[in-house]
Motif scaffolding. Sequence first.
Motif, PDB file in Angstrom:
ATOM      1  N   VAL A  81       0.864  -1.176   0.000  1.00 13.37           N
ATOM      2  CA  VAL A  81       0.000   0.000   0.000  1.00 13.37           C
ATOM      3  C   VAL A  81       0.899   1.224   0.000  1.00 13.37           C
ATOM      4  O   VAL A  81       1.767   1.367   0.862  1.00 13.37           O
ATOM      5  N   ASP A  82       0.717   2.071  -0.984  1.00 13.61           N
ATOM      6  CA  ASP A  82       1.505   3.296  -1.066  1.00 13.61           C
ATOM      7  C   ASP A  82       0.894   4.349  -0.148  1.00 13.61           C
ATOM      8  O   ASP A  82      -0.225   4.808  -0.377  1.00 13.61           O
ATOM      9  N   VAL A  83       1.641   4.695   0.889  1.00 14.18           N
ATOM     10  CA  VAL A  83       1.190   5.684   1.861  1.00 14.18           C
ATOM     11  C   VAL A  83       2.127   6.874   1.769  1.00 14.18           C
ATOM     12  O   VAL A  83       3.343   6.728   1.893  1.00 14.18           O
ATOM     13  N   GLY A  84       1.564   8.056   1.543  1.00 16.60           N
ATOM     14  CA  GLY A  84       2.373   9.262   1.439  1.00 16.60           C
ATOM     15  C   GLY A  84       2.944   9.686   2.784  1.00 16.60           C
ATOM     16  O   GLY A  84       2.472   9.282   3.842  1.00 16.60           O
ATOM     17  N   ALA A  85       3.962  10.520   2.732  1.00 19.23           N
ATOM     18  CA  ALA A  85       4.584  11.033   3.956  1.00 19.23           C
ATOM     19  C   ALA A  85       3.638  11.974   4.699  1.00 19.23           C
ATOM     20  O   ALA A  85       3.701  12.093   5.919  1.00 19.23           O
ATOM     21  N   THR A  86       2.764  12.632   3.941  1.00 21.14           N
ATOM     22  CA  THR A  86       1.800  13.543   4.561  1.00 21.14           C
ATOM     23  C   THR A  86       0.395  12.961   4.434  1.00 21.14           C
ATOM     24  O   THR A  86       0.142  12.071   3.624  1.00 21.14           O
ATOM     25  N   LEU A  87      -0.476  13.478   5.239  1.00 20.31           N
ATOM     26  CA  LEU A  87      -1.858  13.006   5.290  1.00 20.31           C
ATOM     27  C   LEU A  87      -2.631  13.406   4.037  1.00 20.31           C
ATOM     28  O   LEU A  87      -2.494  14.517   3.547  1.00 20.31           O
ATOM     29  N   ASP A  88      -3.447  12.503   3.536  1.00 23.68           N
ATOM     30  CA  ASP A  88      -4.393  12.826   2.471  1.00 23.68           C
ATOM     31  C   ASP A  88      -5.708  13.188   3.172  1.00 23.68           C
ATOM     32  O   ASP A  88      -6.445  12.308   3.612  1.00 23.68           O
ATOM     33  N   ALA A  89      -5.965  14.480   3.293  1.00 24.03           N
ATOM     34  CA  ALA A  89      -7.109  14.971   4.068  1.00 24.03           C
ATOM     35  C   ALA A  89      -8.448  14.494   3.502  1.00 24.03           C
ATOM     36  O   ALA A  89      -9.379  14.210   4.264  1.00 24.03           O
ATOM     37  N   THR A  90      -8.549  14.378   2.191  1.00 22.01           N
ATOM     38  CA  THR A  90      -9.797  13.928   1.569  1.00 22.01           C
ATOM     39  C   THR A  90     -10.088  12.482   1.954  1.00 22.01           C
ATOM     40  O   THR A  90     -11.225  12.141   2.319  1.00 22.01           O
ATOM     41  N   MET A  91      -9.060  11.633   1.885  1.00 24.94           N
ATOM     42  CA  MET A  91      -9.240  10.238   2.279  1.00 24.94           C
ATOM     43  C   MET A  91      -9.547  10.126   3.768  1.00 24.94           C
ATOM     44  O   MET A  91     -10.394   9.317   4.169  1.00 24.94           O
ATOM     45  N   ALA A  92      -8.864  10.926   4.573  1.00 19.15           N
ATOM     46  CA  ALA A  92      -9.087  10.885   6.026  1.00 19.15           C
ATOM     47  C   ALA A  92     -10.518  11.287   6.363  1.00 19.15           C
ATOM     48  O   ALA A  92     -11.152  10.678   7.237  1.00 19.15           O
ATOM     49  N   GLU A  93     -11.055  12.278   5.684  1.00 15.32           N
ATOM     50  CA  GLU A  93     -12.440  12.699   5.930  1.00 15.32           C
ATOM     51  C   GLU A  93     -13.425  11.598   5.530  1.00 15.32           C
ATOM     52  O   GLU A  93     -14.395  11.332   6.235  1.00 15.32           O
ATOM     53  N   ALA A  94     -13.150  10.943   4.392  1.00 18.13           N
ATOM     54  CA  ALA A  94     -14.001   9.817   3.974  1.00 18.13           C
ATOM     55  C   ALA A  94     -13.904   8.686   5.002  1.00 18.13           C
ATOM     56  O   ALA A  94     -14.907   8.043   5.328  1.00 18.13           O
ATOM     57  N   GLY A  95     -12.706   8.456   5.537  1.00 23.47           N
ATOM     58  CA  GLY A  95     -12.518   7.435   6.567  1.00 23.47           C
ATOM     59  C   GLY A  95     -13.243   7.773   7.853  1.00 23.47           C
ATOM     60  O   GLY A  95     -13.765   6.889   8.538  1.00 23.47           O
ATOM     61  N   ASN A  96     -13.286   9.055   8.186  1.00 19.39           N
ATOM     62  CA  ASN A  96     -14.015   9.504   9.374  1.00 19.39           C
ATOM     63  C   ASN A  96     -15.496   9.159   9.247  1.00 19.39           C
ATOM     64  O   ASN A  96     -16.127   8.717  10.214  1.00 19.39           O
ATOM     65  N   LYS A  97     -16.042   9.335   8.064  1.00 18.31           N
ATOM     66  CA  LYS A  97     -17.459   9.022   7.838  1.00 18.31           C
ATOM     67  C   LYS A  97     -17.725   7.518   7.993  1.00 18.31           C
ATOM     68  O   LYS A  97     -18.719   7.116   8.596  1.00 18.31           O
ATOM     69  N   VAL A  98     -16.808   6.685   7.477  1.00 21.23           N
ATOM     70  CA  VAL A  98     -16.957   5.236   7.628  1.00 21.23           C
ATOM     71  C   VAL A  98     -16.831   4.869   9.105  1.00 21.23           C
ATOM     72  O   VAL A  98     -17.611   4.070   9.622  1.00 21.23           O
ATOM     73  N   TYR A  99     -15.858   5.463   9.787  1.00 21.17           N
ATOM     74  CA  TYR A  99     -15.673   5.214  11.219  1.00 21.17           C
ATOM     75  C   TYR A  99     -16.952   5.525  11.995  1.00 21.17           C
ATOM     76  O   TYR A  99     -17.387   4.726  12.826  1.00 21.17           O
ATOM     77  N   ASP A 100     -17.542   6.689  11.724  1.00 22.62           N
ATOM     78  CA  ASP A 100     -18.759   7.096  12.441  1.00 22.62           C
ATOM     79  C   ASP A 100     -19.888   6.089  12.275  1.00 22.62           C
ATOM     80  O   ASP A 100     -20.632   5.816  13.216  1.00 22.62           O
ATOM     81  N   VAL A 101     -20.011   5.501  11.093  1.00 22.30           N
ATOM     82  CA  VAL A 101     -21.115   4.587  10.804  1.00 22.30           C
ATOM     83  C   VAL A 101     -20.815   3.146  11.241  1.00 22.30           C
ATOM     84  O   VAL A 101     -21.667   2.489  11.819  1.00 22.30           O
ATOM     85  N   LYS A 102     -19.590   2.674  10.988  1.00 23.14           N
ATOM     86  CA  LYS A 102     -19.327   1.244  11.169  1.00 23.14           C
ATOM     87  C   LYS A 102     -18.351   0.892  12.283  1.00 23.14           C
ATOM     88  O   LYS A 102     -18.251  -0.286  12.633  1.00 23.14           O
ATOM     89  N   CYS A 103     -17.635   1.850  12.838  1.00 25.84           N
ATOM     90  CA  CYS A 103     -16.558   1.499  13.777  1.00 25.84           C
ATOM     91  C   CYS A 103     -16.715   2.105  15.172  1.00 25.84           C
ATOM     92  O   CYS A 103     -16.296   1.501  16.159  1.00 25.84           O
ATOM     93  N   ALA A 104     -17.305   3.301  15.252  1.00 25.31           N
ATOM     94  CA  ALA A 104     -17.315   4.063  16.505  1.00 25.31           C
ATOM     95  C   ALA A 104     -18.054   3.382  17.641  1.00 25.31           C
ATOM     96  O   ALA A 104     -17.742   3.627  18.807  1.00 25.31           O
ATOM     97  N   SER A 105     -18.994   2.521  17.354  1.00 25.16           N
ATOM     98  CA  SER A 105     -19.740   1.878  18.434  1.00 25.16           C
ATOM     99  C   SER A 105     -18.888   0.844  19.176  1.00 25.16           C
ATOM    100  O   SER A 105     -19.219   0.480  20.304  1.00 25.16           O
ATOM    101  N   CYS A 106     -17.782   0.403  18.580  1.00 29.13           N
ATOM    102  CA  CYS A 106     -16.930  -0.603  19.228  1.00 29.13           C
ATOM    103  C   CYS A 106     -15.498  -0.135  19.482  1.00 29.13           C
ATOM    104  O   CYS A 106     -14.782  -0.754  20.267  1.00 29.13           O
ATOM    105  N   HIS A 107     -15.041   0.911  18.788  1.00 29.21           N
ATOM    106  CA  HIS A 107     -13.656   1.371  18.908  1.00 29.21           C
ATOM    107  C   HIS A 107     -13.605   2.845  19.279  1.00 29.21           C
ATOM    108  O   HIS A 107     -14.245   3.670  18.627  1.00 29.21           O
TER     109      HIS A 107
END
Length: 158
Positions: free
Chosen positions: A56-82
Motif C-alpha cells: 500500500v503506497d502511503v504518502g509522507a503527509t496526510l491525504d485529508a480527503t481520504m481521512a475525511e471519507a474514513g471519518n465518515k466510515v468510522y462514524d457509521v461502522k466502527c465508533a460503536s466498538c472502537h
Amino acid sequence: MKKLLLVLGVCGFIYACGSNSSTENKSSDAAENKTPAATENPSNDPNRGIGKFTKVDVGATLDATMAEAGNKVYDVKCASCHKLSEEKLVGPGWKDVTKRRTAEWIMNFATNTDEMLSKDPEAMAQLEICLVRMPNQGLTDDDARHIYEFMRKNDGVK
C-alpha cells in the motif's frame, strides 16, 4: 452490567446491518478499485496479515480527503466498538495503531476479518484480549484505505 448488555446489543445490531451479501456490488467495487493492491495471496505474513493487500503506497503527509471519507466510515461502522483513544470499548482503542501495524495488515484485517481472526496470530491474540469477535463490516478496498488514512490522522500525521 446494563452498560455491557447495551454495548453487546449495539454490536449485534451493527453486525446484522453491516453484512453485505451482494456479490454483484462486491465485484463491481473490485473492478473499479483504485487502491493499490496486488492479487489475492492467502498465505500469512506477520507484517501484512492474510489478504490481498501486499503493498500500500502511503504518502509522507496526510491525504485529508481520504481521512475525511474514513471519518465518515468510522462514524457509521466502527465508533460503536472502537474509541480513538487507547481505551478499549468492545474492540481495542485506535490510538497509535498505525505505529504498531502496517497499512497492509490493517487493511487486510478490515476487509478479510474472518480469515484473519481464524489464522493470523496477532489478530487471534487481540481476540483473546477483547473476547468479542469483530463482525465483517463488508468494507470495500477504498473504505479500508480511507479508514487507514483516518487512523493516521488520529495518530497525529499531518
